[in-house]
Enzyme design. Structure first.
Site, PDB file in Angstrom:
ATOM      1  N   GLN A 139      41.009  29.329  40.185  1.00 32.18           N
ATOM      2  CA  GLN A 139      39.983  29.879  41.071  1.00 32.18           C
ATOM      3  C   GLN A 139      40.613  30.903  42.006  1.00 32.18           C
ATOM      4  O   GLN A 139      41.445  30.542  42.840  1.00 32.18           O
ATOM      5  CB  GLN A 139      39.360  28.740  41.902  1.00 32.18           C
ATOM      6  N   TYR A 141      39.696  32.950  44.815  1.00 31.71           N
ATOM      7  CA  TYR A 141      38.849  33.386  45.935  1.00 31.71           C
ATOM      8  C   TYR A 141      39.716  33.864  47.114  1.00 31.71           C
ATOM      9  O   TYR A 141      39.581  34.982  47.579  1.00 31.71           O
ATOM     10  CB  TYR A 141      37.978  32.222  46.431  1.00 31.71           C
ATOM     11  N   SER A 142      40.598  32.975  47.621  1.00 32.08           N
ATOM     12  CA  SER A 142      41.276  33.234  48.902  1.00 32.08           C
ATOM     13  C   SER A 142      42.296  34.361  48.809  1.00 32.08           C
ATOM     14  O   SER A 142      42.909  34.580  47.758  1.00 32.08           O
ATOM     15  CB  SER A 142      42.004  31.979  49.375  1.00 32.08           C
ATOM     16  N   GLU A 257      29.881  20.691  45.697  1.00 28.39           N
ATOM     17  CA  GLU A 257      31.317  20.450  45.799  1.00 28.39           C
ATOM     18  C   GLU A 257      31.611  19.619  47.055  1.00 28.39           C
ATOM     19  O   GLU A 257      32.419  18.706  47.031  1.00 28.39           O
ATOM     20  CB  GLU A 257      32.041  21.800  45.860  1.00 28.39           C
ATOM     21  N   SER A 379      37.267  24.629  56.114  1.00 27.88           N
ATOM     22  CA  SER A 379      38.073  23.930  57.126  1.00 27.88           C
ATOM     23  C   SER A 379      37.155  23.210  58.112  1.00 27.88           C
ATOM     24  O   SER A 379      35.978  23.547  58.275  1.00 27.88           O
ATOM     25  CB  SER A 379      38.970  24.919  57.876  1.00 27.88           C
ATOM     26  N   GLU A 381      37.044  23.212  61.353  1.00 26.30           N
ATOM     27  CA  GLU A 381      36.484  24.036  62.434  1.00 26.30           C
ATOM     28  C   GLU A 381      35.297  24.850  61.920  1.00 26.30           C
ATOM     29  O   GLU A 381      34.261  24.963  62.588  1.00 26.30           O
ATOM     30  CB  GLU A 381      37.556  24.981  62.998  1.00 26.30           C
TER      31      GLU A 381
HETATM   32  C1  LIG Z   1      45.204  22.161  48.871  1.00 28.59           C
HETATM   33  C2  LIG Z   1      44.553  23.516  48.844  1.00 28.59           C
HETATM   34  C3  LIG Z   1      44.132  24.050  47.626  1.00 28.59           C
HETATM   35  C4  LIG Z   1      43.556  25.334  47.598  1.00 28.59           C
HETATM   36  N1  LIG Z   1      43.209  25.876  46.370  1.00 28.59           N
HETATM   37  C5  LIG Z   1      42.649  27.095  46.329  1.00 28.59           C
HETATM   38  C6  LIG Z   1      42.321  27.704  45.072  1.00 28.59           C
HETATM   39  O1  LIG Z   1      42.554  27.127  43.992  1.00 28.59           O
HETATM   40  N2  LIG Z   1      41.761  28.937  45.069  1.00 28.59           N
HETATM   41  C7  LIG Z   1      41.486  29.605  46.224  1.00 28.59           C
HETATM   42  O2  LIG Z   1      40.945  30.699  46.157  1.00 28.59           O
HETATM   43  N3  LIG Z   1      41.826  29.091  47.433  1.00 28.59           N
HETATM   44  C8  LIG Z   1      42.393  27.849  47.514  1.00 28.59           C
HETATM   45  N4  LIG Z   1      42.757  27.311  48.734  1.00 28.59           N
HETATM   46  C9  LIG Z   1      42.596  28.118  49.928  1.00 28.59           C
HETATM   47  C10 LIG Z   1      41.501  27.611  50.865  1.00 28.59           C
HETATM   48  O3  LIG Z   1      40.240  27.959  50.378  1.00 28.59           O
HETATM   49  C11 LIG Z   1      41.775  28.242  52.235  1.00 28.59           C
HETATM   50  O4  LIG Z   1      42.997  27.694  52.696  1.00 28.59           O
HETATM   51  C12 LIG Z   1      40.688  27.941  53.233  1.00 28.59           C
HETATM   52  O5  LIG Z   1      39.516  28.648  52.903  1.00 28.59           O
HETATM   53  C13 LIG Z   1      41.116  28.341  54.671  1.00 28.59           C
HETATM   54  O6  LIG Z   1      41.525  29.662  54.697  1.00 28.59           O
HETATM   55  P1  LIG Z   1      42.951  30.102  55.299  1.00 28.59           P
HETATM   56  O7  LIG Z   1      44.001  29.228  54.704  1.00 28.59           O
HETATM   57  O8  LIG Z   1      43.076  31.555  55.105  1.00 28.59           O
HETATM   58  O9  LIG Z   1      42.882  29.745  56.818  1.00 28.59           O
HETATM   59  P2  LIG Z   1      42.170  30.610  57.969  1.00 28.59           P
HETATM   60  O10 LIG Z   1      40.799  30.964  57.533  1.00 28.59           O
HETATM   61  O11 LIG Z   1      43.086  31.707  58.387  1.00 28.59           O
HETATM   62  O12 LIG Z   1      42.071  29.553  59.128  1.00 28.59           O
HETATM   63  C14 LIG Z   1      43.190  29.202  59.949  1.00 28.59           C
HETATM   64  C15 LIG Z   1      42.708  28.276  61.024  1.00 28.59           C
HETATM   65  O13 LIG Z   1      41.718  28.948  61.837  1.00 28.59           O
HETATM   66  C16 LIG Z   1      40.503  28.204  61.857  1.00 28.59           C
HETATM   67  N5  LIG Z   1      39.365  29.116  61.879  1.00 28.59           N
HETATM   68  C17 LIG Z   1      39.139  30.127  61.013  1.00 28.59           C
HETATM   69  N6  LIG Z   1      37.971  30.746  61.313  1.00 28.59           N
HETATM   70  C18 LIG Z   1      37.462  30.104  62.376  1.00 28.59           C
HETATM   71  C19 LIG Z   1      36.272  30.256  63.149  1.00 28.59           C
HETATM   72  N7  LIG Z   1      35.368  31.188  62.855  1.00 28.59           N
HETATM   73  N8  LIG Z   1      36.046  29.379  64.170  1.00 28.59           N
HETATM   74  C20 LIG Z   1      36.945  28.386  64.446  1.00 28.59           C
HETATM   75  N9  LIG Z   1      38.094  28.215  63.765  1.00 28.59           N
HETATM   76  C21 LIG Z   1      38.350  29.054  62.737  1.00 28.59           C
HETATM   77  C22 LIG Z   1      40.530  27.370  60.609  1.00 28.59           C
HETATM   78  O14 LIG Z   1      39.737  26.221  60.734  1.00 28.59           O
HETATM   79  C23 LIG Z   1      42.000  27.029  60.473  1.00 28.59           C
HETATM   80  O15 LIG Z   1      42.319  25.935  61.271  1.00 28.59           O
HETATM   81  C24 LIG Z   1      43.365  26.059  48.790  1.00 28.59           C
HETATM   82  C25 LIG Z   1      43.772  25.498  50.008  1.00 28.59           C
HETATM   83  C26 LIG Z   1      44.381  24.258  50.040  1.00 28.59           C
HETATM   84  C27 LIG Z   1      44.831  23.712  51.366  1.00 28.59           C
END
Ligand SMILES: Cc1cc2nc3c(=O)[nH]c(=O)nc-3n(C[C@H](O)[C@H](O)[C@H](O)COP(=O)(O)OP(=O)(O)OC[C@H]3O[C@@H](n4cnc5c(N)ncnc54)[C@H](O)[C@@H]3O)c2cc1C
Length: 396
Positions: A139, A141-142, A257, A379, A381
């Site tokens: 997947q 996405y991120s 999901e 997440s 938050e």
């Molecule tokens: C075990 C695991 C498997 C994963 N597998 C996949 C995968 O297969 N494919 C894929 O595409 N992605 C995957 N991901 C990525 C996952 O979707 C992202 O980690 C998730 O969407 C959070 O994005 P980020 O890591 O960029 O954190 P950020 O979005 O940068 O967030 C960092 C912190 O800021 C907080 N925050 C962000 N925005 C706000 C807001 N508006 N208000 C308050 N707080 C906020 C968050 O809660 C978090 O604590 C995986 C992640 C994990 C941990």
């Protein structure tokens, strides 16, 4: 059966499925238990880490050959046709036995999306190859800078004749190094509102210009990848749905999901391990510990009730609702609190390394495994923000 003699393509070789949905739940549960006990291959059980493809391939092969690989797909498309209630029973029984989680992005995410939005040609080609194990999906996405705010993604696909030309980077791609295909959200129009210019593309990992770099998780396993796209050319037919229509599709399956992510099984099994550790360490009769344990036990009961609310919505076809975020928050935070309590009482067992026989007491591993649950699938938050706006009608 050795791992080397199990290689795709796997061909389904089974009698038509009965109407499982018409069975009483207890009878279906017995069918599932018998299936697992009869068919589970000689691979590890009760592992906290994800197995790699070569390790889990024998289980995938069994599920593919018996027609149990895609529980929720319609039977006419090679699935079992299970409704949500029966699917949950299946998951609970897999969990109880400690079945390894096989590579399921194709069956759980892409398959249902193609069934809903794909062309006939896409369904014929890709669903068949998921069922045979020829395509293992990741997947995409991120991105760095586009996780919670997914619509900020910068990976871009530009049209060039009969192709899309893809440039950009994806990150945190679970088991991406095992996949030969990845679905990618990419920007196909920069001139419109950010959600409106995103498309959903199907990308072969071996295409020229794709580079995969593994990332180790906290436990030192290469569970994730970064994937780079450098002028990758993809045929125009590899788009699902409308050009610029990817956002709505990508979001369509999120509610379901979140119900499954919110299932109480992780917390339930961690709580059972906490009791076992407490007994071994001689604190089970300690009233201060028992007070904390009882609190966790009651929170688990609340979570189970909440979970049932959403299962009922799934069963009856009612909208899931944005408040499903509450379920995900409660499950992941409870799992973390139980894992913290495990570390508190584990003493010398706390750092015990995993072997098959002691896997159930991998305290440090459980603590580590519980950390990302408040991040993936939305997440905590961000879930709180969604619930605040959509359910409590609070201002932005
Ligand atoms: C075990 C695991 C498997 C994963 N597998 C996949 C995968 O297969 N494919 C894929 O595409 N992605 C995957 N991901 C990525 C996952 O979707 C992202 O980690 C998730 O969407 C959070 O994005 P980020 O890591 O960029 O954190 P950020 O979005 O940068 O967030 C960092 C912190 O800021 C907080 N925050 C962000 N925005 C706000 C807001 N508006 N208000 C308050 N707080 C906020 C968050 O809660 C978090 O604590 C995986 C992640 C994990 C941990």
């Amino acid at each position: 059966m050795t791992q080397t003699d199990v290689q795709p393509p796997f061909r389904a070789d089974h009698a038509p499925h009965p109407d499982y949905n018409a069975m009483p739940d207890a009878e279906f549960r017995a069918v599932v238990r018998h299936f697992i006990e009869t068919h589970y291959p000689d691979i590890p059980r009760h592992l906290l880490r994800r197995l790699r493809w070569q390790e889990v391939c024998p289980w995938y092969a069994v599920l593919a050959r018996t027609g149990w690989l895609a529980p929720t797909w319609p039977q006419a498309l090679g699935g079992m046709g299970l409704n949500a209630g029966k699917h949950l029973i299946l998951i609970e029984e897999y969990e109880r036995f400690g079945c390894a989680r096989m590579h399921d992005i194709g069956t759980v995410m892409l398959g249902p999306l193609l069934i809903q939005f794909g062309t006939q040609a896409q369904q014929d080609h890709y669903l068949t190859r998921i069922l045979s194990g020829e395509d293992i999906w990741a997947q995409g996405y991120s991105e760095p800078g586009a996780g919670s705010d997914l619509a900020a993604l910068r990976t871009e696909a530009l049209r060039d004749g009969d192709h899309w030309v893809l440039n950009g980077q994806k990150t945190w791609i679970t088991l991406g190094a095992d996949a030969n295909m990845i679905f990618v959200l990419a920007r196909t129009d920069k001139s419109v509102r950010k959600q409106a210019g995103i498309s959903f593309l199907l990308v072969p990992m071996e295409a020229p210009g794709v580079t995969v770099r593994e990332i180790e998780n906290l436990e030192g396993h290469a569970e994730f990848c970064e994937v780079f796209f450098d002028n990758v050319r993809i045929p125009i037919g590899n788009i699902v749905g409308e050009v610029n229509g990817g956002w709505a599709m990508a979001k369509a399956l999120l509610g379901h999901e979140r119900v499954f992510i919110g299932a109480p099984r992780l917390s339930a099994s961690a709580l059972a391990r906490l009791e076992e550790i407490a007994r071994r360490e001689g604190v089970w009769s300690d009233p201060v510990f028992r007070d904390r344990f009882t609190q966790l036990e009651m929170d688990l009961a609340d979570l189970s009730d909440l979970f049932e609310t959403y299962v009922e919505r799934l069963r009856t076809g009612a909208p899931i609702g944005a408040d499903v975020g509450l379920l995900k928050i409660c499950q992941s935070e409870l799992y973390q609190r139980i894992s913290e309590e495990m570390l508190q009482v584990a003493g010398s067992l706390g750092g015990a390394q995993l072997t098959d026989a002691t896997a159930r007491l991998d305290t440090a591993g459980t603590w580590l495994a519980a950390r990302p649950t408040t991040i993936f699938g939305g997440s905590t938050e961000v879930m709180r923000n969604v619930v605040a706006r959509a359910s409590l009608d609070l201002p932005k």
